[in-house]
Scaffold this motif. Structure first.
Motif, mmCIF file in Angstrom:
data_model
loop_
_atom_site.group_PDB
_atom_site.id
_atom_site.type_symbol
_atom_site.label_atom_id
_atom_site.label_comp_id
_atom_site.label_asym_id
_atom_site.label_seq_id
_atom_site.Cartn_x
_atom_site.Cartn_y
_atom_site.Cartn_z
ATOM 1 N N GLU A 27 23.549 -22.551 34.774
ATOM 2 C CA GLU A 27 23.168 -21.546 35.861
ATOM 3 C C GLU A 27 24.003 -21.807 37.083
ATOM 4 O O GLU A 27 23.601 -22.801 37.650
ATOM 5 C CB GLU A 27 21.699 -21.660 36.028
ATOM 6 C CG GLU A 27 21.134 -20.667 37.091
ATOM 7 C CD GLU A 27 21.377 -19.015 37.012
ATOM 8 O OE1 GLU A 27 22.494 -18.629 37.782
ATOM 9 O OE2 GLU A 27 20.951 -18.378 36.141
ATOM 10 N N THR A 43 11.809 -27.725 30.737
ATOM 11 C CA THR A 43 11.953 -26.345 31.312
ATOM 12 C C THR A 43 12.311 -26.312 32.791
ATOM 13 O O THR A 43 11.679 -27.297 33.566
ATOM 14 C CB THR A 43 10.824 -25.594 31.225
ATOM 15 O OG1 THR A 43 10.661 -25.290 29.825
ATOM 16 C CG2 THR A 43 10.924 -24.118 32.050
ATOM 17 N N ARG A 48 24.842 -16.973 34.332
ATOM 18 C CA ARG A 48 24.540 -17.926 33.413
ATOM 19 C C ARG A 48 25.672 -18.030 32.283
ATOM 20 O O ARG A 48 25.827 -17.038 31.545
ATOM 21 C CB ARG A 48 23.203 -17.403 32.551
ATOM 22 C CG ARG A 48 21.948 -17.884 33.381
ATOM 23 C CD ARG A 48 20.625 -17.273 32.620
ATOM 24 N NE ARG A 48 19.678 -17.854 33.277
ATOM 25 C CZ ARG A 48 18.363 -17.497 33.077
ATOM 26 N NH1 ARG A 48 17.913 -16.691 31.986
ATOM 27 N NH2 ARG A 48 17.148 -18.063 33.876
ATOM 28 N N GLU A 50 12.844 -24.238 36.554
ATOM 29 C CA GLU A 50 12.666 -22.962 36.901
ATOM 30 C C GLU A 50 14.156 -22.325 37.358
ATOM 31 O O GLU A 50 14.795 -23.108 37.860
ATOM 32 C CB GLU A 50 11.902 -23.320 38.448
ATOM 33 C CG GLU A 50 11.715 -21.846 39.175
ATOM 34 C CD GLU A 50 10.978 -22.145 40.615
ATOM 35 O OE1 GLU A 50 10.657 -21.188 41.306
ATOM 36 O OE2 GLU A 50 10.664 -23.608 40.816
ATOM 37 N N SER A 51 14.284 -21.179 37.288
ATOM 38 C CA SER A 51 15.410 -20.470 37.450
ATOM 39 C C SER A 51 16.636 -20.678 36.499
ATOM 40 O O SER A 51 17.715 -20.195 36.706
ATOM 41 C CB SER A 51 16.105 -20.450 39.213
ATOM 42 O OG SER A 51 14.934 -20.580 39.888
ATOM 43 N N TRP A 111 22.095 -23.218 28.836
ATOM 44 C CA TRP A 111 23.249 -22.703 29.639
ATOM 45 C C TRP A 111 23.318 -23.116 30.973
ATOM 46 O O TRP A 111 22.843 -24.089 31.290
ATOM 47 C CB TRP A 111 23.300 -21.032 29.570
ATOM 48 C CG TRP A 111 21.900 -20.731 29.905
ATOM 49 C CD1 TRP A 111 21.236 -20.961 31.031
ATOM 50 C CD2 TRP A 111 21.213 -19.895 29.346
ATOM 51 N NE1 TRP A 111 20.050 -20.290 31.195
ATOM 52 C CE2 TRP A 111 20.043 -19.641 29.957
ATOM 53 C CE3 TRP A 111 21.080 -19.348 27.845
ATOM 54 C CZ2 TRP A 111 18.757 -18.924 29.360
ATOM 55 C CZ3 TRP A 111 20.085 -18.684 27.333
ATOM 56 C CH2 TRP A 111 18.894 -18.209 28.138
ATOM 57 N N THR A 156 22.286 -27.332 34.683
ATOM 58 C CA THR A 156 21.351 -27.083 33.299
ATOM 59 C C THR A 156 20.245 -28.044 33.317
ATOM 60 O O THR A 156 20.048 -28.968 34.210
ATOM 61 C CB THR A 156 22.630 -27.249 32.226
ATOM 62 O OG1 THR A 156 22.105 -26.748 30.958
ATOM 63 C CG2 THR A 156 23.019 -28.547 32.117
ATOM 64 N N CYS A 157 19.738 -28.216 32.007
ATOM 65 C CA CYS A 157 18.456 -28.704 31.829
ATOM 66 C C CYS A 157 18.909 -29.910 31.103
ATOM 67 O O CYS A 157 20.120 -29.797 30.203
ATOM 68 C CB CYS A 157 17.331 -28.104 30.883
ATOM 69 S SG CYS A 157 16.595 -26.642 31.740
ATOM 70 N N ASP A 214 19.953 -9.850 26.726
ATOM 71 C CA ASP A 214 19.927 -10.134 25.612
ATOM 72 C C ASP A 214 21.279 -10.266 24.697
ATOM 73 O O ASP A 214 21.391 -9.923 23.633
ATOM 74 C CB ASP A 214 18.922 -9.572 24.680
ATOM 75 C CG ASP A 214 19.093 -7.899 24.801
ATOM 76 O OD1 ASP A 214 20.158 -7.483 25.344
ATOM 77 O OD2 ASP A 214 18.396 -7.195 24.066
ATOM 78 N N GLY A 218 16.131 -22.198 32.645
ATOM 79 C CA GLY A 218 15.629 -21.906 31.380
ATOM 80 C C GLY A 218 15.069 -23.254 30.654
ATOM 81 O O GLY A 218 14.501 -23.966 31.502
ATOM 82 N N THR A 219 14.933 -23.138 29.525
ATOM 83 C CA THR A 219 14.172 -24.248 28.646
ATOM 84 C C THR A 219 15.264 -25.025 27.658
ATOM 85 O O THR A 219 15.967 -23.958 26.865
ATOM 86 C CB THR A 219 12.997 -23.646 27.956
ATOM 87 O OG1 THR A 219 12.079 -23.207 28.770
ATOM 88 C CG2 THR A 219 12.371 -24.396 27.063
ATOM 89 N N SER A 266 10.372 -29.975 25.092
ATOM 90 C CA SER A 266 11.194 -29.055 25.649
ATOM 91 C C SER A 266 11.280 -29.376 27.272
ATOM 92 O O SER A 266 10.148 -29.780 27.904
ATOM 93 C CB SER A 266 10.420 -27.658 25.697
ATOM 94 O OG SER A 266 10.305 -27.240 24.167
#
Length: 254
Positions: free
Chosen positions: A169, A239, A2, A241-242, A167, A135-136, A20, A244-245, A237
């Motif tokens: 992925e 979201t 990521r 899968e794999s 981010w 990314t989203c 984190d 993020g949001t 939002s």
């Protein structure tokens, strides 16, 4: 992996999200990843738009049910349009509702492809070689202006109308990912990328026949059925899968 773009204090950098924490990398994420040794708690940094693209190339009506809800049959070929780079914002930034110009602003949750190298005329079989990751995205649209203009540049080109994040992925498989859009916690869109009429390899092949793609360019792959209006104060939002949001609030444009 990521890959995030973030700020801490006055510094802006790219980094790799590991649990984190964020491990800063040198320069940009294109090519070999080199870590600087600096690490920051994820909660202490501000995530920005994961990339600042030279261009955003978007695909319209790429889910059959969305095409039908917009009053048309699914097109035989991908429908290409663009959004300016100035529309891009990151997670947590406000979508600015231009009330003086439009009375309906819609959400459109989408999977976004991030190009990793300069390319053109890419055959579908080699598309994975030119992709950095995914990314989203939210292809925010002034729906009344889209209908009034007959073309989509103004409706989709306002500042803040292309949220991206949180981010990139690099290891996602785009062929069958769940994608969900919520407004104030209520599910408004729910689909899978396997329902795309033109999948990611086909889209990159098609678009790269038209224009050269540069590192960091974004391809928006289309939105599923269930698009609808946003109001000032809403929290939207996306979201995937794999991945993020991506969450943004809607605010009045000054």
């Amino acid at each position: 992996m990521r890959i995030a773009r973030f700020s801490i204090g006055d510094e802006v950098a790219f980094g790799v999200v590991e649990g984190d924490t964020v491990a800063a990398i040198a320069a940009h994420p294109f090519g070999e990843i080199r870590f600087t040794g600096a690490r920051f708690p994820l909660e202490k940094v501000r995530l920005l738009a994961p990339i600042l693209p030279s261009k955003v190339v978007a695909i319209g009506k790429n889910y059959a049910e969305h095409a039908r809800e917009m009053g048309s049959e699914p097109p035989a070929e991908p429908v290409i349009f663009s959004k300016p780079s100035t529309a891009v914002i990151g997670p947590g930034e406000a979508i600015a509702y231009p009330q003086k110009l439009t009375q309906r602003v819609d959400y459109e949750g989408e999977l976004a492809v991030v190009i990793g190298r300069m390319c053109r005329e890419v055959p579908a079989s080699r598309v994975p070689e030119v992709i950095l990751g995914y990314t989203c995205a939210n292809d925010v649209t002034a729906r009344d202006l889209q209908q009034r203009d007959g073309q989509w540049t103004r409706a989709k080109g306002f500042d803040t109308f292309c949220p991206l994040g949180p981010w990139i992925e690099t290891r996602a498989d785009p062929s069958d990912l769940a994608i969900t859009t919520t407004v104030n916690g209520e599910v408004r869109q729910s689909a899978r990328t396997s329902q795309l009429m033109h999948d990611v390899p086909a889209l990159i092949e098609y678009v790269s026949q038209v224009m050269t793609l540069l590192p960091g360019d974004i391809i928006l792959t289309g939105t599923p059925a269930g698009v609808g209006p946003l109001e000032i104060g809403d929290e939207v939002s996306v979201t995937i899968e794999s991945i993020g949001t991506l969450t943004n609030r809607v605010a009045a444009r000054d």
